[in-house]
Design an enzyme around this catalytic site. Structure first.
Site, PDB file in Angstrom:
ATOM      1  N   LYS A 132       0.841  -1.206   0.000  1.00 15.82           N
ATOM      2  CA  LYS A 132       0.000   0.000   0.000  1.00 15.82           C
ATOM      3  C   LYS A 132       0.874   1.254   0.000  1.00 15.82           C
ATOM      4  O   LYS A 132       0.683   2.156  -0.821  1.00 15.82           O
ATOM      5  CB  LYS A 132      -0.878   0.015   1.246  1.00 15.82           C
ATOM      6  N   ASN A 133       1.836   1.315   0.899  1.00 19.84           N
ATOM      7  CA  ASN A 133       2.593   2.556   1.073  1.00 19.84           C
ATOM      8  C   ASN A 133       3.621   2.794  -0.025  1.00 19.84           C
ATOM      9  O   ASN A 133       4.146   3.893  -0.155  1.00 19.84           O
ATOM     10  CB  ASN A 133       3.245   2.587   2.457  1.00 19.84           C
ATOM     11  N   CYS A 149      -5.702  11.850  12.300  1.00 16.87           N
ATOM     12  CA  CYS A 149      -6.460  10.601  12.489  1.00 16.87           C
ATOM     13  C   CYS A 149      -6.239  10.141  13.931  1.00 16.87           C
ATOM     14  O   CYS A 149      -5.591  10.823  14.725  1.00 16.87           O
ATOM     15  CB  CYS A 149      -6.002   9.546  11.493  1.00 16.87           C
ATOM     16  N   ARG A 152      -0.962  14.410  12.785  1.00 17.86           N
ATOM     17  CA  ARG A 152      -0.466  14.300  11.397  1.00 17.86           C
ATOM     18  C   ARG A 152      -0.216  15.687  10.767  1.00 17.86           C
ATOM     19  O   ARG A 152      -0.792  16.036   9.752  1.00 17.86           O
ATOM     20  CB  ARG A 152      -1.435  13.496  10.546  1.00 17.86           C
ATOM     21  N   ASP A 155       4.307   0.792  12.165  1.00 16.31           N
ATOM     22  CA  ASP A 155       3.074   0.163  11.694  1.00 16.31           C
ATOM     23  C   ASP A 155       2.907  -1.260  12.199  1.00 16.31           C
ATOM     24  O   ASP A 155       1.829  -1.838  12.064  1.00 16.31           O
ATOM     25  CB  ASP A 155       3.013   0.174  10.163  1.00 16.31           C
ATOM     26  N   ARG A 193      -8.617  -0.741   4.412  1.00 11.36           N
ATOM     27  CA  ARG A 193      -7.832   0.327   3.763  1.00 11.36           C
ATOM     28  C   ARG A 193      -6.463  -0.209   3.344  1.00 11.36           C
ATOM     29  O   ARG A 193      -5.874   0.273   2.380  1.00 11.36           O
ATOM     30  CB  ARG A 193      -7.625   1.502   4.723  1.00 11.36           C
TER      31      ARG A 193
END
Ligand code: EPZ
Length: 416
Positions: free
Chosen positions: A22-23, A116, A121, A304, A397
């Site tokens: 994803k990243n 979030c 952030r 993460d 997500r």
């Protein structure tokens, strides 16, 4: 279908193919705007953050279509304009469009990217770096307007190796006039992947030193055919999931070369870890060994995966100390794990002590963000009985199909 039901207490067994990253893929998708041609991105994960990015690219006039071989983006007929509000506010990862759109059309108006659950952030590092490249930021009807009369190179020093700020500097820098020297760049593998993609398109980027990049701007970029690496965080989630639930699994196509700190931590927890051309094979210990864990920018232990280690250590063979140095609020799952019988003490906002218990019991728990949600699924695999994790839209997500993947490994997991 926003919940996941888990029958815990079953050791994992089997092999699972690790999805694309994803990243890594999100900034690459943004970078396709710089080519004004067609690009094919292979191994692109089908996750909601990618679908949101695709909506943004289409809203900008790009033609995007999924094919067997991957996702094809044609940005030749992109029109300039504001990003649609509903897409940007909900997704932090669209921030990399800021650098790409400045590189493509020297102007962008977008919602302020939201904070979030895991932290406020802020984007101060992005703004200060882009200002040095000639970008002016103003507020327009409550939105952020960025415009550059002429985007030019600069000598930028990042006080913290922000991944997103590094990505935006690279995306603007390849289109700027002159060279951009970036000191203090983030070293995450996703940065290297973005640089590799842009160089495949014709850019010239020197990864000059440990954390120093030289981006030679002003070159025309062309469409390309590019394969995104597998997701190191998804692989790490399943790796620690096995250590917590027991058993032995093979993580096919896991990006071993990007997972040094993760594999070292898995071994410290008692996992027997072997790597081969197939991927990562791990055999769980009788009980996870307790440890001290501190998250750090790459090549340190990734923030993460902190939540999933915290969940596994809830059944560790002693007291573990976990310190989160990247985000200020990444312990929201503590209260959920305590519903399952975990014994966790908050030392301060950035550290916890976990006293391992012999067993966790099933409970109904709430996911509040992506990686914490995945950690609660792992806790459900470890707990005795049938657990329910709600709020799983957060998990989708970043995980293509966490239920399918854990079922491949013999777990009894269903989305409901
Ligand atoms: C990227 O977020 C990842 N997201 C995150 O993954 C990951 O946790 C993070 O990098 C760190 O590795 C994507 O790639 C889409 P940062 P990013 O800028 O770019 C502070 C996931 O679960 N900061 O390196 O937002 C910031 O508040 C997600 O996949 C500033 O203070 O991370 C944070 O404390 C979660 N000012 C720290 O730096 C700024 O201008 C790290 O942020 C920018 C950041």
């Amino acid at each position: 279908m926003n919940s996941i039901r888990i029958q815990g207490g079953i050791a994992l067994q089997g092999k699972v193919l690790i999805q694309g990253s994803k990243n890594a893929v999100l900034p690459v998708l943004a970078a396709t705007l710089l080519t004004q041609e067609c690009s094919c991105i292979r191994n692109c994960p089908r996750i909601t953050d990618v679908h949101s990015m695709v909506c943004l690219l289409k809203a900008l006039g790009c033609h995007v279509c999924w094919q067997e071989r991957g996702i094809v983006i044609d940005s030749s007929r992109m029109r300039e304009g504001e990003l649609p509000q509903e897409a940007v506010t909900g997704m932090r990862s669209s921030l990399c469009l800021l650098g790409a759109l400045l590189g493509r059309c020297n102007e962008v108006v977008m919602e302020y990217p939201g904070g979030c659950v895991i932290g406020e952030r802020p984007i101060d590092l992005h703004l200060s770096a882009l200002r040095q490249m000639g970008v002016e930021f103003t507020e327009k009807a409550g939105k952020l307007r960025a415009a550059a009369h002429k985007l030019h190179g600069a000598h930028i020093r990042l006080p913290f190796p922000s991944v997103g700020a590094t990505e935006n500097i690279i995306l603007a820098g390849v289109m700027a006039e002159g060279d951009t020297v970036l000191e203090g760049a983030a070293l995450e593998p996703e940065i290297r992947t973005l640089c590799r993609f842009l160089c495949c398109c014709g850019a010239w980027i020197d990864c000059a030193g440990e954390n120093r990049l030289v981006i030679h701007g002003g070159r025309r970029l062309y469409g390309t055919d590019f394969t995104v690496p597998s997701d190191r965080i998804v692989a790490g989630t399943y790796l620690f999931g096995c250590i917590g639930a027991g058993g032995n699994v093979l993580l096919e196509h896991a990006p071993v070369e990007e997972m040094g700190a993760v594999l070292e931590t898995a071994r410290r927890m008692g996992g027997h870890v072997c790597v081969s051309s197939e991927g990562i094979y791990v055999q769980a210990p009788e009980r996870p060994h307790s440890l001290e864990l501190i998250t750090a920018p790459y090549p340190g232990f990734p923030t993460d995966l902190q939540s999933v280690v915290l969940a596994v250590q809830a059944m560790g063979d002693g007291c573990s100390h976990i310190r989160e140095t990247i985000f200020e609020n990444r312990f929201r799952i503590v209260e959920e794990l305590e519903k399952m019988g975990a014994c966790i003490e908050r030392k301060d906002s950035r550290s916890v002590t976990v006293r391992g218990v012999r067993s966790l019991h099933a409970a109904c728990v709430e996911a509040r963000e992506l990686r914490g949600g995945a950690a609660l699924v792992v806790a459900g695999l470890m707990a005795q009985g049938e657990s329910l994790v709600r709020g799983c839209s957060y998990i989708y997500r970043g995980y293509e199909n966490i239920c399918r993947d854990f079922r491949e490994l013999g777990a009894r997991v269903t989305s409901v």
